[in-house]
Design a protein around this motif. Structure first.
Motif, PDB file in Angstrom:
ATOM      1  N   TYR A   1       0.898  -1.094   0.246  1.00 33.45           N
ATOM      2  CA  TYR A   1      -0.059   0.088   0.041  1.00 33.45           C
ATOM      3  C   TYR A   1       0.779   1.273  -0.113  1.00 33.45           C
ATOM      4  O   TYR A   1       0.558   2.285  -0.767  1.00 33.45           O
ATOM      5  CB  TYR A   1      -1.044  -0.181   1.353  1.00 33.45           C
ATOM      6  CG  TYR A   1      -1.708   1.231   1.419  1.00 33.45           C
ATOM      7  CD1 TYR A   1      -2.800   1.366   0.409  1.00 33.45           C
ATOM      8  CD2 TYR A   1      -1.599   1.939   2.197  1.00 33.45           C
ATOM      9  CE1 TYR A   1      -3.689   2.459   0.427  1.00 33.45           C
ATOM     10  CE2 TYR A   1      -2.592   3.098   2.203  1.00 33.45           C
ATOM     11  CZ  TYR A   1      -3.693   3.213   1.383  1.00 33.45           C
ATOM     12  OH  TYR A   1      -4.382   4.172   1.631  1.00 33.45           O
ATOM     13  N   LEU A   2       2.018   1.172   0.791  1.00 34.68           N
ATOM     14  CA  LEU A   2       3.058   2.459   0.834  1.00 34.68           C
ATOM     15  C   LEU A   2       3.445   2.584  -0.351  1.00 34.68           C
ATOM     16  O   LEU A   2       3.848   3.646  -1.057  1.00 34.68           O
ATOM     17  CB  LEU A   2       3.915   2.515   2.149  1.00 34.68           C
ATOM     18  CG  LEU A   2       3.300   2.378   3.471  1.00 34.68           C
ATOM     19  CD1 LEU A   2       4.466   2.045   4.421  1.00 34.68           C
ATOM     20  CD2 LEU A   2       2.590   3.806   3.491  1.00 34.68           C
ATOM     21  N   LYS A   3       4.065   1.572  -1.235  1.00 35.37           N
ATOM     22  CA  LYS A   3       4.678   1.388  -2.341  1.00 35.37           C
ATOM     23  C   LYS A   3       3.581   2.000  -3.328  1.00 35.37           C
ATOM     24  O   LYS A   3       3.869   2.903  -4.284  1.00 35.37           O
ATOM     25  CB  LYS A   3       5.236   0.261  -3.020  1.00 35.37           C
ATOM     26  CG  LYS A   3       6.377  -0.296  -2.190  1.00 35.37           C
ATOM     27  CD  LYS A   3       6.752  -1.690  -2.415  1.00 35.37           C
ATOM     28  CE  LYS A   3       8.004  -2.054  -1.737  1.00 35.37           C
ATOM     29  NZ  LYS A   3       8.523  -3.423  -2.174  1.00 35.37           N
ATOM     30  N   LYS A   4       2.498   1.770  -3.336  1.00 34.62           N
ATOM     31  CA  LYS A   4       1.521   2.281  -4.380  1.00 34.62           C
ATOM     32  C   LYS A   4       1.193   3.894  -3.997  1.00 34.62           C
ATOM     33  O   LYS A   4       1.212   4.671  -5.069  1.00 34.62           O
ATOM     34  CB  LYS A   4       0.057   1.601  -4.142  1.00 34.62           C
ATOM     35  CG  LYS A   4      -1.001   1.922  -5.024  1.00 34.62           C
ATOM     36  CD  LYS A   4      -2.167   1.039  -4.947  1.00 34.62           C
ATOM     37  CE  LYS A   4      -3.344   1.450  -5.763  1.00 34.62           C
ATOM     38  NZ  LYS A   4      -4.497   0.645  -5.592  1.00 34.62           N
ATOM     39  N   LEU A   5       1.365   4.105  -2.915  1.00 36.72           N
ATOM     40  CA  LEU A   5       1.242   5.786  -2.620  1.00 36.72           C
ATOM     41  C   LEU A   5       2.233   6.556  -3.186  1.00 36.72           C
ATOM     42  O   LEU A   5       2.231   7.470  -3.752  1.00 36.72           O
ATOM     43  CB  LEU A   5       0.950   5.860  -1.089  1.00 36.72           C
ATOM     44  CG  LEU A   5      -0.304   5.396  -0.689  1.00 36.72           C
ATOM     45  CD1 LEU A   5      -0.235   5.595   1.109  1.00 36.72           C
ATOM     46  CD2 LEU A   5      -1.539   6.343  -1.072  1.00 36.72           C
TER      47      LEU A   5
END
Length: 158
Positions: free
Chosen positions: A5-9
Motif C-alpha cells: 500500500y505504501l509503495k502504491k502511494l
C-alpha cells in the motif's frame, strides 16, 4: 498499513502532479512528498502508544542541488504572495467537473484573474488574484474543504 500500500502511494505521488499526499488509517498518519526540502518519511504512532515518531530516509530521492555545494550560498530570498480564502467552503479549481482548471502552476495572472471557486452554502464565489505574477504553487486539492484565511495559492510577484 502494509508495504505494498505504501509503495502504491509513493508511485501515485511520483507519477502525478501532486507534490504531497497524507494518509491516516487507524491512528497512523503517513505523509509522502516530492520536491520537498525534507527528505524523509515521517510515521506517527497512534495516540496512547509509547515511543516517538519514527523517521525513515526516502529511498529514491537524491540530495537537493543546493546541498551538493555547501560553499555556494544564495542571498536572494524570494517572497511569494499568498492568496487566502476569504470564506469557509469547498475549493474547486474549475467552473465544472469536466472543465479545465482556471489556472495551473506556471501560469501568469493579472489582478482580477479568476483563480478558483469556493462554494459556500450553495453559492459559487470566484476568488480572484489581487496582484500580477506567476502561480508558483496550488496549496489545496480540488474538492477539499477550506477554512477562512487558509492559504490557497502562492504567487511570485512580477
Amino acid at each position: 498499513m502494509d508495504i505494498d500500500y505504501l509503495k502504491k502511494l509513493i508511485r501515485i505521488v511520483e507519477k502525478s502532479k501532486v507534490d504531497e499526499i497524507e494518509v491516516e488509517e487507524a491512528g497512523l498518519r503517513i505523509r509522502i512528498g516530492k520536491n520537498s526540502h525534507d527528505r524523509s518519511l515521517v510515521v506517527q504512532q497512534p495516540q496512547g502508544s509509547s515511543g516517538s515518531p519514527q523517521v525513515y530516509p526516502s529511498q529514491s530521492l537524491s540530495p537537493p542541488p543546493e546541498a551538493a555545494s555547501p560553499l555556494k550560498e544564495t542571498t536572494t530570498e524570494v517572497k511569494y504572495h499568498e492568496i487566502k480564502s476569504p470564506i469557509v467552503g469547498t475549493f474547486y479549481r474549475s467552473p465544472a467537473p469536466d472543465a479545465d482548471a482556471y489556472v495551473e502552476v506556471g501560469n501568469i495572472v493579472q489582478p482580477k484573474t479568476v483563480l478558483c471557486i469556493i462554494e459556500a452554502m450553495k453559492l459559487m464565489n470566484e476568488i480572484e488574484s489581487d496582484i500580477a505574477g506567476r502561480v508558483v504553487k496550488i496549496l489545496v486539492e480540488n474538492g477539499q474543504p477550506v477554512e477562512y484565511n487558509q492559504n490557497l495559492f502562492l504567487i511570485e510577484p512580477m
